[in-house]
Design a protein around this motif. Sequence first.
Motif, PDB file in Angstrom:
ATOM      1  N   PRO A   1     -23.225  14.223  20.554  1.00 50.96           N
ATOM      2  CA  PRO A   1     -24.519  14.627  19.976  1.00 50.96           C
ATOM      3  C   PRO A   1     -24.415  15.916  19.173  1.00 50.96           C
ATOM      4  CG  PRO A   1     -24.476  15.000  22.349  1.00 50.96           C
ATOM      5  CD  PRO A   1     -23.287  14.176  22.020  1.00 50.96           C
ATOM      6  N   TYR A   2     -23.392  16.716  19.460  1.00 52.30           N
ATOM      7  CA  TYR A   2     -23.236  17.994  18.773  1.00 52.30           C
ATOM      8  C   TYR A   2     -22.734  17.821  17.342  1.00 52.30           C
ATOM      9  CZ  TYR A   2     -23.340  18.880  23.754  1.00 52.30           C
ATOM     10  OH  TYR A   2     -23.693  18.861  25.080  1.00 52.30           O
ATOM     11  N   HIS A   3     -22.177  16.661  17.039  1.00 51.46           N
ATOM     12  CA  HIS A   3     -21.748  16.380  15.666  1.00 51.46           C
ATOM     13  C   HIS A   3     -22.924  15.992  14.768  1.00 51.46           C
ATOM     14  CE1 HIS A   3     -17.699  15.955  17.550  1.00 51.46           C
ATOM     15  NE2 HIS A   3     -17.281  16.368  16.372  1.00 51.46           N
ATOM     16  N   LEU A   4     -24.040  15.626  15.366  1.00 50.24           N
ATOM     17  CA  LEU A   4     -25.200  15.237  14.570  1.00 50.24           C
ATOM     18  C   LEU A   4     -25.664  16.387  13.686  1.00 50.24           C
ATOM     19  CD1 LEU A   4     -27.215  13.258  17.273  1.00 50.24           C
ATOM     20  CD2 LEU A   4     -26.104  12.282  15.242  1.00 50.24           C
ATOM     21  N   TRP A   5     -26.190  16.054  12.537  1.00 52.37           N
ATOM     22  CA  TRP A   5     -26.660  17.041  11.568  1.00 52.37           C
ATOM     23  C   TRP A   5     -27.653  18.005  12.201  1.00 52.37           C
ATOM     24  CZ3 TRP A   5     -25.443  17.941   6.446  1.00 52.37           C
ATOM     25  CH2 TRP A   5     -26.320  18.752   5.722  1.00 52.37           C
ATOM     26  N   GLU A   6     -28.551  17.463  13.018  1.00 51.91           N
ATOM     27  CA  GLU A   6     -29.661  18.259  13.544  1.00 51.91           C
ATOM     28  C   GLU A   6     -29.209  19.373  14.477  1.00 51.91           C
ATOM     29  OE1 GLU A   6     -31.223  14.414  12.132  1.00 51.91           O
ATOM     30  OE2 GLU A   6     -29.529  14.991  13.423  1.00 51.91           O
ATOM     31  N   PHE A   7     -28.147  19.147  15.244  1.00 51.89           N
ATOM     32  CA  PHE A   7     -27.713  20.164  16.193  1.00 51.89           C
ATOM     33  C   PHE A   7     -27.305  21.441  15.455  1.00 51.89           C
ATOM     34  CE2 PHE A   7     -24.637  22.286  19.003  1.00 51.89           C
ATOM     35  CZ  PHE A   7     -25.370  22.354  20.171  1.00 51.89           C
ATOM     36  N   GLY A   8     -26.475  21.318  14.452  1.00 48.99           N
ATOM     37  CA  GLY A   8     -26.073  22.490  13.682  1.00 48.99           C
ATOM     38  C   GLY A   8     -27.223  23.103  12.911  1.00 48.99           C
ATOM     39  N   GLU A   9     -28.126  22.239  12.440  1.00 50.44           N
ATOM     40  CA  GLU A   9     -29.274  22.706  11.667  1.00 50.44           C
ATOM     41  C   GLU A   9     -30.169  23.624  12.507  1.00 50.44           C
ATOM     42  OE1 GLU A   9     -32.194  20.400   8.684  1.00 50.44           O
ATOM     43  OE2 GLU A   9     -32.398  19.791  10.783  1.00 50.44           O
ATOM     44  N   VAL A  10     -30.358  23.277  13.780  1.00 49.60           N
ATOM     45  CA  VAL A  10     -31.196  24.082  14.664  1.00 49.60           C
ATOM     46  C   VAL A  10     -30.650  25.498  14.793  1.00 49.60           C
ATOM     47  CG1 VAL A  10     -31.885  24.415  17.073  1.00 49.60           C
ATOM     48  CG2 VAL A  10     -32.194  22.193  15.983  1.00 49.60           C
ATOM     49  N   PHE A  11     -29.355  25.626  15.043  1.00 53.14           N
ATOM     50  CA  PHE A  11     -28.770  26.954  15.236  1.00 53.14           C
ATOM     51  C   PHE A  11     -28.685  27.731  13.920  1.00 53.14           C
ATOM     52  CE2 PHE A  11     -27.473  24.772  19.069  1.00 53.14           C
ATOM     53  CZ  PHE A  11     -27.735  25.737  20.026  1.00 53.14           C
ATOM     54  N   ALA A  12     -28.460  27.022  12.826  1.00 55.35           N
ATOM     55  CA  ALA A  12     -28.407  27.690  11.526  1.00 55.35           C
ATOM     56  C   ALA A  12     -29.773  28.251  11.151  1.00 55.35           C
ATOM     57  CB  ALA A  12     -27.913  26.721  10.455  1.00 55.35           C
ATOM     58  N   SER A  13     -30.828  27.468  11.380  1.00 52.30           N
ATOM     59  CA  SER A  13     -32.168  27.922  11.010  1.00 52.30           C
ATOM     60  C   SER A  13     -32.687  28.995  11.964  1.00 52.30           C
ATOM     61  CB  SER A  13     -33.137  26.736  10.986  1.00 52.30           C
ATOM     62  OG  SER A  13     -33.237  26.133  12.270  1.00 52.30           O
ATOM     63  N   THR A  14     -32.298  28.908  13.249  1.00 48.62           N
ATOM     64  CA  THR A  14     -32.770  29.889  14.233  1.00 48.62           C
ATOM     65  C   THR A  14     -32.089  31.234  14.059  1.00 48.62           C
ATOM     66  OG1 THR A  14     -33.204  28.130  15.848  1.00 48.62           O
ATOM     67  CG2 THR A  14     -33.057  30.383  16.694  1.00 48.62           C
ATOM     68  N   TYR A  15     -30.778  31.217  13.817  1.00 46.93           N
ATOM     69  CA  TYR A  15     -30.005  32.455  13.805  1.00 46.93           C
ATOM     70  C   TYR A  15     -29.461  32.844  12.426  1.00 46.93           C
ATOM     71  CZ  TYR A  15     -30.124  32.244  18.904  1.00 46.93           C
ATOM     72  OH  TYR A  15     -30.535  32.221  20.217  1.00 46.93           O
TER      73      TYR A  15
END
Length: 359
Positions: free
Chosen positions: A29-43
């Motif tokens: 699930p960590y390879h999904l686009w959304e997982f990285g997007e969440v941390f990029a937008s938050t931090y």
Amino acid sequence: MEIQIEKVTDEGARDTWNRFVKEHPYSTPYHLWEFGEVFASTYGYDRRYLIAKSNNRVVGVFPLILIKSRIFGNKLLSLPFCEYGGPLIKLSFSNSEVVMSRLFNEVLAFNLKDLDYIEVRNPQLPNKLLKTVVGFGFHTSNRYVTFRVDLAKDREILWHTLNKKTRNSTRKAIKNNLNVYEVSTEDELENYFSLYLKTQKKHGSPPHNFKLFKSLVKSMGENIKILMAERYTKPVAGIIIFCHKQGIFWWNGVTDPKFRNLNGTNLLLWKVIQWGHENGYTYMDLGRTRPNSGVHHFKKGWGGTEVPLSDYIRPVKNSFKGTPDPSEGKYRFLTKVWALLPISISKLIGPWIIKQIGL
């Protein structure tokens, strides 16, 4: 055959990226686009997501996130805040090793002058492709393990696979008449976050902010489930799991220290194991753990197979060995100090610290 490498960050690449990830047998699930997007937008992280194409067909993806810190070093991680990352390569493609080489050459072509190290977390690749990683100057770090519970077993066998202590603790939790429910409102999510802050304080770890949890729920959609256990409307424990393909991945767990004796986490994990078994999932990954720690002994009791996790690290500056290990001397001291801070203070400054670590 020519391989083209594209750096993608805009929303237009989401569907193409996720389609490849969902079809890949080794994806998480960590390879999904959304997982990285969440941390990029938050931090405010810089995402460096790479797609490899041949004849306009996707033959590989490689998610990377740049994290800058004067305290903990500047690093390129695949991926932060989880135990799995690295490239996914189309295994049926005849030139898979060439795709790997092109992706890693692209990574090393980034501006590395201000970088301290690159870390690829437990890449899910065949051995012949892992050898390619070593060839680019990466060494392995085996600080963590996980446990994988086989959910395909009969329910009775699953129960008896638990060790005696775990079964007794789970029976006790059932007798305590705890109510289990799935988080579905923001108020319920706030209850989870309140327990999360208490748990992080107990462990001496800086917390994420509430925005991150809201974003995970919104972005990960049907891939995320948050379960809570309560007694007489009082939340006592909670867990976050990600569901992907045939697997369930335990990402976070929280407990109210005052009610640990109710064994709420035991009940929640058993509920998830039952649910996963009934809904056709074949395994549950209990998440990374340092060997011989208290958490390691707890997870070992659930009857899973212990699996070593191999991270691949390439120092750019010789003084850096990879992501800080909380068990090391100076970090152990900081952990004790952090546990003394009031939650009101850790809640304010914790996100600023944890975003620089990328554990």
